[in-house]
Design a protein around this motif. Structure first.
Motif, short mmCIF file in Angstrom:
data_model
loop_
_atom_site.label_atom_id
_atom_site.label_comp_id
_atom_site.label_asym_id
_atom_site.label_seq_id
_atom_site.Cartn_x
_atom_site.Cartn_y
_atom_site.Cartn_z
N HIS A 10 0.82 -1.20 0.00
CA HIS A 10 0.00 0.00 0.00
C HIS A 10 0.86 1.25 0.00
O HIS A 10 1.93 1.30 0.59
CB HIS A 10 -0.92 -0.01 1.21
N ASP A 11 0.35 2.29 -0.67
CA ASP A 11 1.12 3.51 -0.83
C ASP A 11 0.17 4.67 -1.12
O ASP A 11 -0.57 4.64 -2.11
CB ASP A 11 2.10 3.34 -1.99
N VAL A 12 0.19 5.68 -0.24
CA VAL A 12 -0.69 6.84 -0.47
C VAL A 12 -0.32 7.61 -1.73
O VAL A 12 -1.12 8.39 -2.24
CB VAL A 12 -0.68 7.82 0.73
N TYR A 13 0.89 7.40 -2.22
CA TYR A 13 1.31 8.12 -3.42
C TYR A 13 0.78 7.48 -4.69
O TYR A 13 0.91 8.03 -5.78
CB TYR A 13 2.84 8.26 -3.46
N ASP A 14 0.19 6.31 -4.56
CA ASP A 14 -0.41 5.61 -5.70
C ASP A 14 -1.90 5.97 -5.79
O ASP A 14 -2.68 5.67 -4.89
CB ASP A 14 -0.23 4.10 -5.48
N PRO A 18 -6.31 2.16 -2.31
CA PRO A 18 -7.38 2.61 -1.40
C PRO A 18 -6.87 3.59 -0.35
O PRO A 18 -7.64 4.41 0.16
CB PRO A 18 -7.87 1.32 -0.75
N CYS A 19 -5.57 3.50 -0.03
CA CYS A 19 -4.99 4.46 0.90
C CYS A 19 -5.29 5.90 0.47
O CYS A 19 -5.52 6.77 1.31
CB CYS A 19 -3.47 4.32 0.94
N ARG A 20 -5.26 6.12 -0.80
CA ARG A 20 -5.45 7.47 -1.31
C ARG A 20 -6.82 8.00 -0.93
O ARG A 20 -6.98 9.13 -0.49
CB ARG A 20 -5.24 7.49 -2.82
N ASP B 53 1.08 10.93 -8.00
CA ASP B 53 0.31 10.21 -9.01
C ASP B 53 -1.12 10.73 -9.10
O ASP B 53 -1.83 10.76 -8.10
CB ASP B 53 0.31 8.72 -8.63
N VAL B 107 -2.43 5.94 7.93
CA VAL B 107 -3.35 5.44 6.90
C VAL B 107 -2.83 4.13 6.32
O VAL B 107 -3.57 3.14 6.23
CB VAL B 107 -3.55 6.49 5.78
N ILE B 111 -4.84 0.57 6.83
CA ILE B 111 -5.74 0.50 5.67
C ILE B 111 -6.58 -0.77 5.65
O ILE B 111 -7.73 -0.77 5.20
CB ILE B 111 -4.94 0.65 4.35
N GLN B 117 -13.12 -0.20 -0.48
CA GLN B 117 -13.45 1.09 -1.06
C GLN B 117 -14.48 1.00 -2.19
O GLN B 117 -15.32 1.87 -2.36
CB GLN B 117 -12.19 1.80 -1.55
#
Lengths: 124, 124
Positions: A10-14, A18-20, B53, B107, B111, B117
């Motif tokens: 998981h990666d908020v930058y992606d 779903p993290c985003r 992104d 987060v 997650i 989601q």
DNA sequence: CACCGTAGTACCTTTCGGAAACTAATAAGC
DNA sequence: GCTTATTAGTTTCCGAAAGGTACTACGGTG
């Protein structure tokens, strides 16, 4: 509707993780304030509206619905008269309060280091 | 333009406190990601656009301008060819990274406790 | 002179957000 | 029985802001 399927880690930058979406929900003025307002116990709609100075009922409803959908808060209706609705933190919501409280407190503690807000507004 | 004159002590729950504007700036998906992207050194516009992104150049420009206006980042133009613009954290911005990083990390770490989601999106 | 890379802007559409008025359900007061 | 009050919203309207896509500006390179 964006795709919400991030494999791997998981990666908020992606954007497709779903993290985003969750970050987008939490990294929001009203969410941060609403969750903080519930930290020391359940509150009713009217109490939240008063505490979150400046929020309109429409936006407050929308904010609370999103937090409820994501499992951060519970909404309990007491069919008394007049109607009585109580919002409270779920365990997940209570855990989310820690980083949000840290953010709110950082802002208050460091506000004097920021430029005068009226000057910033004029410069635009 | 809202009034930004809160006397007494500072409080993010007060709509007229400058804290509120600053919280609104920081409690924002793109701000949180942009500041995090600058944590390990200066980056150029294109690099930020790639890292964040899904951000459009317009929104990225607006986000960076707001952060610059508030003294969180510096914008340095290198008049090389082709033009080269570097964004970097100010000391204030570097300090703001701590609570924002905590939020991003919370987060990612939690997650799996959130509902799917896609299901949340369908329920709307 | 067409073309490339970099860092944006212009234009347009969509969505968000705020203010105010309105609704529903029921009870108390006159 | 009609009016008013209370709580928790919803509806409507409208301007502001967000967002996406395409285009521009700049100077060098082939």
């Amino acid at each position: 509707m964006p795709t919400t399927s991030c494999d791997r880690q998981h990666d908020v930058y992606d954007a497709s993780c779903p993290c985003r979406q969750v970050l987008d929900l939490l990294a929001n003025k009203w969410s941060a304030l609403a969750l903080g307002a519930l930290e020391d116990g359940p509150r009713r709609f009217g109490a939240l509206r008063d505490r979150l100075d400046g929020v309109s009922p429409k936006v407050l409803t929308a904010t609370l619905r999103k937090l409820e959908d994501q499992g951060l808060i519970d909404r309990t209706v007491f069919p008394s008269v007049p109607l009585h609705v109580e919002y409270s933190l779920t365990p997940l919501g209570a855990d989310a309060c820690a980083p949000l409280a840290a953010l709110r407190q950082w802002v208050v503690a460091n506000i004097d280091r920021f430029p005068d807000q009226a000057a910033v507004a004029r410069a635009s």
